[in-house]
Write an enzyme that holds these catalytic residues in place. Structure first.
Site, mmCIF file in Angstrom:
data_model
loop_
_atom_site.group_PDB
_atom_site.id
_atom_site.type_symbol
_atom_site.label_atom_id
_atom_site.label_comp_id
_atom_site.label_asym_id
_atom_site.label_seq_id
_atom_site.Cartn_x
_atom_site.Cartn_y
_atom_site.Cartn_z
ATOM 1 N N ASN A 7 0.872 -1.177 0.000
ATOM 2 C CA ASN A 7 0.000 0.000 0.000
ATOM 3 C C ASN A 7 0.908 1.225 0.000
ATOM 4 O O ASN A 7 1.452 1.596 1.034
ATOM 5 C CB ASN A 7 -0.901 -0.024 1.247
ATOM 6 C CG ASN A 7 -1.737 1.229 1.386
ATOM 7 O OD1 ASN A 7 -1.827 2.027 0.444
ATOM 8 N ND2 ASN A 7 -2.349 1.422 2.537
ATOM 9 N N TRP A 8 1.045 1.824 -1.177
ATOM 10 C CA TRP A 8 1.986 2.951 -1.301
ATOM 11 C C TRP A 8 1.393 4.263 -0.785
ATOM 12 O O TRP A 8 2.085 5.278 -0.741
ATOM 13 C CB TRP A 8 2.443 3.108 -2.755
ATOM 14 C CG TRP A 8 3.361 2.003 -3.212
ATOM 15 C CD1 TRP A 8 3.998 1.092 -2.409
ATOM 16 C CD2 TRP A 8 3.752 1.687 -4.557
ATOM 17 N NE1 TRP A 8 4.757 0.243 -3.183
ATOM 18 C CE2 TRP A 8 4.628 0.579 -4.491
ATOM 19 C CE3 TRP A 8 3.440 2.242 -5.812
ATOM 20 C CZ2 TRP A 8 5.201 0.013 -5.637
ATOM 21 C CZ3 TRP A 8 4.008 1.680 -6.948
ATOM 22 C CH2 TRP A 8 4.878 0.582 -6.855
ATOM 23 N N LYS A 9 0.117 4.260 -0.482
ATOM 24 C CA LYS A 9 -0.565 5.476 0.007
ATOM 25 C C LYS A 9 -0.280 6.642 -0.951
ATOM 26 O O LYS A 9 -0.178 6.416 -2.155
ATOM 27 C CB LYS A 9 -0.136 5.773 1.445
ATOM 28 C CG LYS A 9 -0.279 4.536 2.344
ATOM 29 C CD LYS A 9 -0.088 4.805 3.803
ATOM 30 C CE LYS A 9 -0.235 3.500 4.573
ATOM 31 N NZ LYS A 9 -0.105 3.653 6.005
ATOM 32 N N HIS A 93 -9.600 1.265 4.853
ATOM 33 C CA HIS A 93 -8.325 1.560 5.511
ATOM 34 C C HIS A 93 -8.545 2.618 6.590
ATOM 35 O O HIS A 93 -9.321 3.548 6.404
ATOM 36 C CB HIS A 93 -7.292 2.046 4.487
ATOM 37 C CG HIS A 93 -5.908 2.088 5.064
ATOM 38 N ND1 HIS A 93 -5.488 3.115 5.861
ATOM 39 C CD2 HIS A 93 -4.876 1.209 4.995
ATOM 40 C CE1 HIS A 93 -4.241 2.867 6.257
ATOM 41 N NE2 HIS A 93 -3.845 1.722 5.736
ATOM 42 N N GLU A 95 -6.926 5.092 7.510
ATOM 43 C CA GLU A 95 -6.695 6.490 7.127
ATOM 44 C C GLU A 95 -7.900 7.066 6.391
ATOM 45 O O GLU A 95 -8.200 8.259 6.496
ATOM 46 C CB GLU A 95 -5.419 6.584 6.273
ATOM 47 C CG GLU A 95 -4.177 6.433 7.139
ATOM 48 C CD GLU A 95 -2.986 5.808 6.435
ATOM 49 O OE1 GLU A 95 -2.975 5.756 5.195
ATOM 50 O OE2 GLU A 95 -2.069 5.359 7.149
ATOM 51 N N GLU A 164 -5.431 -4.518 10.870
ATOM 52 C CA GLU A 164 -4.441 -3.464 11.029
ATOM 53 C C GLU A 164 -4.768 -2.610 12.262
ATOM 54 O O GLU A 164 -5.576 -1.667 12.169
ATOM 55 C CB GLU A 164 -4.440 -2.549 9.793
ATOM 56 C CG GLU A 164 -4.074 -3.249 8.513
ATOM 57 C CD GLU A 164 -3.458 -2.286 7.515
ATOM 58 O OE1 GLU A 164 -2.322 -2.521 7.103
ATOM 59 O OE2 GLU A 164 -4.112 -1.285 7.175
ATOM 60 N N GLY A 170 2.256 2.784 10.664
ATOM 61 C CA GLY A 170 3.200 3.884 10.429
ATOM 62 C C GLY A 170 3.900 4.374 11.687
ATOM 63 O O GLY A 170 4.523 5.432 11.679
ATOM 64 N N SER A 206 3.381 -1.543 10.564
ATOM 65 C CA SER A 206 4.830 -1.519 10.827
ATOM 66 C C SER A 206 5.522 -2.857 10.555
ATOM 67 O O SER A 206 6.436 -3.253 11.273
ATOM 68 C CB SER A 206 5.110 -1.047 12.255
ATOM 69 O OG SER A 206 4.644 0.280 12.438
ATOM 70 N N GLY A 227 2.831 -0.890 4.371
ATOM 71 C CA GLY A 227 2.900 0.523 3.987
ATOM 72 C C GLY A 227 4.339 0.960 3.795
ATOM 73 O O GLY A 227 4.941 0.752 2.739
HETATM 74 P P1 PGA Z 1 2.720 0.678 7.709
HETATM 75 O O1 PGA Z 1 1.292 0.861 7.010
HETATM 76 O O2 PGA Z 1 3.306 -0.597 7.182
HETATM 77 O O3 PGA Z 1 3.514 1.893 7.309
HETATM 78 O O4 PGA Z 1 2.488 0.618 9.166
HETATM 79 C C1 PGA Z 1 0.444 -0.231 6.875
HETATM 80 C C2 PGA Z 1 -0.856 0.190 6.236
HETATM 81 O O5 PGA Z 1 -1.311 1.311 6.480
HETATM 82 O O6 PGA Z 1 -1.465 -0.579 5.484
#
Ligand code: PGA
Length: 246
Positions: A7-9, A93, A95, A164, A170, A206, A227
């Site tokens: 997931n490159w966001k 997600h 976010e 998650e 993150g 993470s 991510g």
């Molecule tokens: P992260 O993000 O690996 O940077 O914690 C994971 C995600 O949001 O899917």
């Protein structure tokens, strides 16, 4: 089947995305037991699709609109994604829940539309720190799953669930194997009992090449939604290789 999902966001421009895929495709991707799914930004999807030749890599979007077409300025439809051979879409997600007010009922609409129109959903669920501290993890997950999956014919589709925990996303602080094991076992049981389905359940939050190996010892973990560590092609490939060693 195991999953290694990037997931490159809102990272990686078109040229950076192309470079990433070119580098990734130089590596050995022959293991057919692990599926790589890349979820770049909307602007990169088509260019990435044009240079994609590995059969073990599929494309996913980070979001989609629940209506099939119409006056929804700024949105992307399911057919637009299918036209560029995008097969998967991340839904729910944290976010999007947090910053774009995507509530479970909207996620339910999206899930319904996606399933009926031939995209495969990656449904994200997870509790925040406060909810965990108050011992509400399972009630939060129960409510997220019940609402998102309400009235949906989920049999015979490629639904993937990603657990998650928001506090691990993150932050550099991943959930412990004990926490992951407990929650993923609970999700698996819940889905079987309430919806009579058995689907792959991934962990996200993470994940790195240094911490993922022990998580794969857990029987019910079918891979990762990644991510930060998915932005570097070598780090991402290391995680993929560790999944393959299992
Ligand atoms: P992260 O993000 O690996 O940077 O914690 C994971 C995600 O949001 O899917």
């Amino acid at each position: 089947m195991k999953y290694c999902i990037a997931n490159w966001k809102m990272n990686l421009t078109i040229s950076e995305s192309i470079l990433f895929l070119e580098e990734l495709q130089k590596k050995n991707l022959q293991n057919t037991k692990t599926k790589i799914i890349l979820c770049p930004s909307f602007t990169s999807l088509n260019d990435i699709n044009n240079i994609l030749f590995s059969n073990n890599i599929e494309l996913g979007a980070q979001n989609v609109h629940q209506e099939l077409k119409g006056a929804f300025t700024g949105e992307i439809s399911i057919n637009m994604l299918k036209e560029i051979e995008c097969k998967w879409v991340i839904l729910g997600h944290s976010e999007r829940r947090q910053h774009f007010n995507e509530e479970d009922v909207i996620i339910n609409d999206k899930l319904n539309a996606v399933i009926q129109n031939g995209l495969n959903p990656i449904l994200c669920i997870g509790e925040n720190q406060l909810q965990r501290d108050k011992d509400e993890t399972f009630s939060v997950l129960k409510s997220q799953l019940n609402t998102a999956l309400y009235n949906i014919n989920i049999k015979n589709i490629n639904l993937v669930i990603a657990y998650e925990p928001i506090w691990a996303i993150g932050t550099g602080v991943n959930a412990t194997c004990k926490q992951i094991d407990e929650v993923i076992n609970w999700i698996s049981e819940f889905l079987l009992q309430e919806f009579s389905i058995k689907v792959p359940i991934l962990y996200g939050g993470s994940v790195t090449s240094s911490n993922c190996s022990s998580m794969l010892d857990l029987e019910k973990v079918s891979g990762f939604l990644i991510g930060t560590s998915s932005l570097d092609v070598n780090e991402f490939y290391s995680i993929y290789s560790i999944i393959n060693e299992r």
